[in-house]
Design an enzyme around this catalytic site. Structure first.
Site, PDB file in Angstrom:
ATOM      1  N   ASP A 103      -1.418  -0.884   6.052  1.00 32.30           N
ATOM      2  CA  ASP A 103      -1.681  -0.374   7.402  1.00 32.30           C
ATOM      3  C   ASP A 103      -3.148  -0.121   7.681  1.00 32.30           C
ATOM      4  O   ASP A 103      -3.510   0.188   8.817  1.00 32.30           O
ATOM      5  CB  ASP A 103      -0.910   0.932   7.619  1.00 32.30           C
ATOM      6  N   ASP A 152      -6.608  -2.729   3.413  1.00 34.14           N
ATOM      7  CA  ASP A 152      -5.504  -3.611   3.026  1.00 34.14           C
ATOM      8  C   ASP A 152      -5.697  -5.039   3.541  1.00 34.14           C
ATOM      9  O   ASP A 152      -4.880  -5.917   3.252  1.00 34.14           O
ATOM     10  CB  ASP A 152      -4.173  -3.070   3.564  1.00 34.14           C
ATOM     11  N   ASP A 200       0.853  -1.173   0.000  1.00 37.41           N
ATOM     12  CA  ASP A 200       0.000   0.000   0.000  1.00 37.41           C
ATOM     13  C   ASP A 200       0.902   1.240   0.000  1.00 37.41           C
ATOM     14  O   ASP A 200       2.105   1.134   0.265  1.00 37.41           O
ATOM     15  CB  ASP A 200      -0.884  -0.043   1.249  1.00 37.41           C
TER      16      ASP A 200
END
Length: 1170
Positions: free
Chosen positions: A875, A879, A465
């Site tokens: 995080d 995700d 990410d």
């Protein structure tokens, strides 16, 4: 937060027509309107620009299906308010007692054994132990045969029992906590475990909520309650929850409360709630903003009252308490293949023995009556009887089964427990590694899944990410574009505004907690009022930043009693940055309730009524708020992504401003900034009344409520005047560029999957060294399947040039950049294969504007088409699907809560820690575990083959010279400890070498430490060593009077000496623990053999003493070691000299490092094998 001490009069809003608006003012001159919408809006927790899941919206990361369909009787539960008996008479809802423990006293033994015997190897050894209990097959003593399996089962059972005891203790503490429950019109203390669905509960500030509760009233006159959800999702920022107006004024002790709540059945979605409530003849809708979940803490609110709707194990927190899905190590999966081969080898040995035994029986058929062990008749009794013979066929079958019992340790039972212990030891050193300690968050590395440590050394693809993973997710307001003018901060004033904006409240100074750098030109214009058009636009811009959000201002004390800090709490870091920016320019948000906000605008406090709010959702990609302004006007303010906002802005009014703003947005995105567009327009009375009616109809809809609310929002958000745009910087985390460079040198492909716009992602790609100036970019932005097909075909032709001309080590010189819209048409279609080929030809893949499920789809694209190991790191909640899809999932403990951490296999504080985790610990873990598995196969096979050779020389009778206790203790005591110690502590290379030469990581990707070739070489070496161990003593003592027990002791000691010397040859870095374990095991074996031989009732009494008194014993023992080891040593030296691996080259460089550095020499590695 209340501002009573600031003498702000909070006029309770009453329902009035906009035609009869009347002004009211406080002593401080706050202009406000005493009107509002007829029902309090369900103000959600808008998360704009951040990846946290918006409350009540259609979350991409979590299923919201229940919110889209009617709550019918089959999918609902009925909760009678303040009537637990009636609530539970038809349906036995769960009580509030929780149980996280797995076992009870009675169920522990059967259930734990059942779970342990899920391992097929354990069933195998159980069958062996049972067979040995049969008199015809009793090779070992009955107790001795059960001992190895019993030890393994006992160790695991003790560990499980201790863990479950801790769970029982935690459950007991939790269930016995106290809360105030309404009983007979009085609130009385009641244990949590006794609370029932339907009961009314009161809780005070800082109390933990005992179950899932629908709010009925709060101490705040507007019905707002501030909730901290850190125990639920790890987020410390406060959230707001609301009680309905119809229940707000009711006092449970005085007013008998009767009502019916019809809500969805218990589910895991902590971000959604769908229900209706009937009370006093009114039909009310309930949403996520009306429910407080178990484990949350009430903050900044004196008290609140609610009714329990879910209790105990049916609460959303408990339904989400299960850990991450179990994953299995790739090395362990491949190991099973070798175990199958060993099983086939074992069957082959047993077949050879049984066939040879059949041949022997056939040749001696006529002599069986008189031969020992096989005589047909027993003549010791007066009447001759059959004795110890079951017939030709059965004797062959018994011989086969007895062979399985004797050779059983060919399948290493101790390997499984050894692997668990080694993984625990490896995890300990990973957790204690100071190089992976994050000082900013005071967090260490977390190992949440012990069974895939070695997979960290074989990663080929990293899916990352961007926001909060590569960047800090600590937003800082940078630039603004207002009325087409770019305030890009060239004149940033650092001196005059060092202390920032502040206000006076009751003689105290209030200032924002976070300072923001300001543009001095924009600051001067913002202070001159809103008389001119430009100044009016600036006023509207900062008003929008301060008002269009769900930020909660919290006043924090400082060491100076005369000074207070205003801390803006919210779920979105973007919103926090915008509100701090507005405060820095003189628009300071002071108070927020469900019905109004108070903003200090250049020293004048003004009150705005919040008439409505439409939450952010992933379809609209924007949020809006309807404000009743002090001047009597009603305005709708909208902020959102540029791709969404420019569709609803009236470009005909300010075309030049729109074009200038678009140009500014492009320049902001090009340098990696996150952008938002702000629009606004006034609402007339008829339009407001029409919206109000539509909103109330949609809010109280029984089915399709979310879709109806979205339609109302879309009808409202149109024909906007563009106000401006903001640019926020999300800085890269420290060490990210260096980390990505190291990963690429290690031949790890890094793909970035982000929800940000393309320009922002590309800019971050360059700053993080993911993209380089010499890379050719292949961009795919298509809006149909056919255009996607054509773009992929063209891109494939282009990408083939990368493979021909590019660096093979980098996998080509191209970068693929693709957006989420294109992926909609590509994923789960026939175009997937083309995308895979294209991505495989490129060195870098950058996916922009992707949804959470698309992230998981990209990971699946690689997993389903290659055998390469994948790792996903993120995080946020969006995700989670990607993390769970990948072979290894890593969560970053960042600014967006702990959803990613809770779903991950490992967790850490910074992206840069990925380098030591993979290149150092991953390499060590894989190398150690691969060696340990092969060594376990070797050490057990040596022993089995020695027994096999002996059987061939004893008439295939399955008698053994080695005592049964030595056979049992061989795997459990004699040789088990050294391999565990070495697998935890040994290091083939230093940390410095592994970080200096990232290409050394390729050894794991190429499976150099564990593969089929090494397995067969190990078996060949094992075969040679077993021949030496058996035949050297046989020839030395041929035609001597030595007995079988003495030879058995010699073979036992020879094998134990040999496997430990073999291990010692392969140890790279010695420590005192390694020395103690290896040489200590040899000493322990000698002691055990002596003890066994001094017990009179056991066979071989005093054999070792007689044997060791002769010099031939010691010469024989030494000769075995030399003859068995020399071939291995010679071949190993030859290979290292003629064809060394990268690891061996680097090890030599470490050995002669100082002299090489003084000469400036470089290490030349082998070219990578693709």
């Amino acid at each position: 937060m209340s501002l009573d001490d600031a003498q702000i009069v909070n006029v309770n809003p009453q329902q009035q027509s906009p035609d009869t608006l009347q002004n009211s003012s406080s002593h401080d001159g706050i202009q406000s309107k005493s009107w509002r919408a007829s029902s309090v809006q369900e103000v959600g927790f808008v998360d704009f620009g951040s990846k946290s899941v918006p409350q009540g919206a259609e979350s991409e990361g979590f299923s919201m299906s229940m919110s889209h369909r009617e709550i019918n009787n089959e999918d609902s539960r009925l909760v009678y308010v303040n009537d637990a008996l009636k609530t539970n008479e038809r349906f036995e809802f769960a009580g509030n007692s929780i149980r996280t423990a797995k076992y009870s006293v009675l169920s522990f033994l059967p259930r734990n054994l059942f779970e342990q015997f899920h391992r097929v190897a354990y069933i195998y050894f159980l069958i062996i132990a049972i067979l040995n209990q049969l008199p015809q097959l009793a090779v070992f003593g009955r107790g001795a045969s059960i001992l190895p399996l019993s030890i393994v089962l006992l160790v695991t059972a003790v560990k499980d029992a201790y863990e479950d005891w801790r769970r029982h203790r935690s459950d007991r503490i939790e269930n016995n906590r106290m809360s105030f429950v309404l009983v007979n019109d009085r609130f009385q203390q009641k244990k949590w475990k006794d609370i029932q669905v339907g009961e009314i509960i009161r809780f005070s500030a800082n109390d933990t909520i005992p179950c899932d509760i629908v709010l009925l009233s709060t101490s705040d006159p507007t019905g707002v309650a501030y909730i901290q959800t850190i125990n639920l999702d790890g987020e410390s920022n406060l959230k707001t929850r609301y009680a309905k107006l119809e229940t707000l004024s009711r006092v449970p002790e005085k007013d008998r409360m009767n009502g019916l709540i019809k809500c969805e059945k218990p589910n895991r979605n902590i971000y959604g709630f769908h229900a209706t409530m009937e009370i006093d003849g009114k039909h009310l809708s309930l949403g996520p903003s009306n429910i407080v979940l178990r484990g949350c803490v009430l903050k900044n609110t004196n008290s609140a009252v609610g009714v329990a709707v879910y209790a105990g194990n049916e609460t959303k927190a408990m339904l989400n308490s299960s850990g991450a899905p179990s994953k299995r190590s790739r090395l362990e999966t491949r190991m099973n293949r070798e175990i199958i081969l060993l099983s086939v080898f074992l069957i082959a040995l047993c077949t050879v023995v049984s066939v040879c035994a059949g041949v022997w029986l056939g040749r001696h058929r006529d002599d069986l009556d008189m031969l020992p062990f096989y005589r047909k008749m027993d003549y010791s009794e007066p009447v001759a009887e059959n004795y110890n013979y079951s017939g030709f066929g059965m004797e062959i079958l018994f011989t086969f089964l007895m062979s399985v019992i004797v050779f059983q340790i060919m399948i290493p039972i101790s390997l499984y427990i050894s692997m668990e212990l080694v993984r625990v030891g490896q995890a300990y050193f990973m957790i204690r590694d100071d190089k992976m300690y994050d000082e900013t968050s005071n967090s260490r590395f977390q190992c949440r899944a012990l069974n895939i440590n070695e997979d960290l050394g074989q990663i080929k693809y990293v899916f990352s990410d961007k926001t909060g993973t590569l960047t800090e997710n600590k937003m800082e307001f940078k630039y603004a574009s207002i009325l087409g003018v770019d305030y890009s901060g060239e004149g940033t004033d650092f001196d005059g505004e060092q202390r920032g904006y502040c206000i006076q409240v009751n003689g105290q100074v209030w200032r924002p907690k976070m300072m923001v750098k300001v543009d001095k030109v924009l600051l001067r214009l913002s202070q001159t009022g809103n008389n001119m058009k430009a100044n009016e636009q600036i006023y509207d811009f900062f008003l929008a930043l301060a008002a269009c959000n769900t930020i909660v201002p919290i006043v924090v004390d400082t060491s100076d009693p005369s000074e207070k800090l205003v801390d803006y709490q919210g779920e979105s870091p973007d919103e926090q940055a915008l509100v701090y920016a507005a405060a820095a320019y003189g628009f300071m948000l002071m108070e927020r309730t469900s019905g109004h906000i108070v903003i200090d605008i250049q020293g004048e406090r003004q009150r705005f009524n919040v008439l409505g709010m439409h939450e952010f959702d992933s379809d609209r990609k924007r949020m809006s708020v309807i404000l009743g302004c002090p001047d009597g006007t009603v305005k709708v303010i909208v902020k959102g992504a540029d791709s969404s906002m420019f569709k609803i802005i009236d470009k005909s009014r300010n075309l030049d401003v729109v074009r200038a703003t678009e140009s500014h947005l492009h320049s902001y995105s090009s340098i990696g900034l996150r952008t938002l567009v702000v629009g606004m327009r006034e609402l007339g009375v008829p339009e407001f009344e029409q919206w109000q009616s539509s909103y109330e109809t949609a809010s109280t809809a029984v089915m399709g409520r979310v879709a109806l609310l979205r339609k109302v929002a879309i009808n409202l958000e149109n024909n906007l005047n563009i106000v401006g745009a903001s640019a926020i910087e999300d800085r890269l985390q420290m060490g990210v560029p260096e980390a990505i460079e190291s990963l690429r040198k290690a031949d790890i492909k890094v793909w970035v999957l982000t929800g940000d716009k393309q320009e922002t992602a590309i800019s971050i790609g360059y700053s993080s060294k993911l993209l380089t100036s010499n890379m050719s970019q292949v961009v795919i932005n298509s809006n149909s399947k056919e255009s996607c097909r054509k773009s992929l075909e063209d891109a494939l032709i282009t990408s083939r040039k990368f493979v021909v001309s590019g660096d093979p080590h980098a996998g080509g010189s191209g970068a693929l950049i693709i957006d989420g819209t294109s992926l909609v048409y590509i994923l789960d279609s026939e175009l997937e294969e083309q995308l895979f080929q294209l991505a495989n030809n490129c060195a870098v893949v950058l996916c922009c504007r992707v949804a959470p499920l698309q992230k998981a789809g990209i990971v699946a694209l690689i997993k389903n088409r290659t055998d390469d190991m994948t790792l996903a790191i993120g995080d946020g909640a969006n995700d989670v699907s990607m993390i769970q899809m990948a072979d290894v999932g890593i969560g970053i403990s960042g600014q967006e809560g702990r959803q990613a951490v809770m779903a991950s296999d490992f967790a850490m504080g910074q992206f840069r820690f990925l380098v030591p985790l993979l290149l150092v610990h991953g390499h060590w873990n894989y190398q150690r575990m691969g060696y340990m598995i092969l060594y376990n196969f070797y050490r057990n096979a040596v022993f089995v083959l020695v027994l096999f050779w002996y059987v061939l020389f004893t008439g295939f009778t399955l008698t053994t010279a080695v005592t049964e206790w030595s056979s049992v203790l061989y795997s459990v005591l004699y040789t088990s400890v050294p391999t565990i110690v070495v697998a935890i502590l040994d290091k083939d290379l230093s940390r410095r070498s592994l970080l200096t030469y990232p290409q050394l990581y390729g050894a794991g990707q190429r499976q150099e430490s564990y593969n089929a070739k090494l397995f067969w070489l190990t078996i060949a070496d094992t075969l040679w060593q077993s021949i030496v161990v058996f035949f050297v003593p046989l020839f030395v003592y041929w035609k001597s009077d030595i007995d079988g027990s003495s030879l058995g002791d010699l073979w036992t000691l020879a094998v134990v000496f040999l496997v430990n010397v073999h291990l010692a040859m392969d140890v790279i870095r010695w420590s005192w623990i390694s020395h103690a374990s290896i040489w200590g095991s040899i000493i322990a074996t000698c002691i055990c053999v002596i003890i066994i031989d001094i017990i009179p009732m056991l066979p071989g009494y005093w054999a070792i003493f007689d044997l060791a008194s002769k010099g031939s014993f010691w010469i024989c023992l030494l000769g075995i070691q030399i003859a068995a080891i020399v071939p291995r040593f010679g071949i190993k030296m030859f290979i290292q000299h003629c064809k060394p691996s990268d690891i061996q080259i680097a090890r030599e460089a470490e050995k002669f490092g100082n002299s090489m550095e003084s000469r400036g020499a470089e290490i030349e590695m082998n070219p990578p094998r693709r």
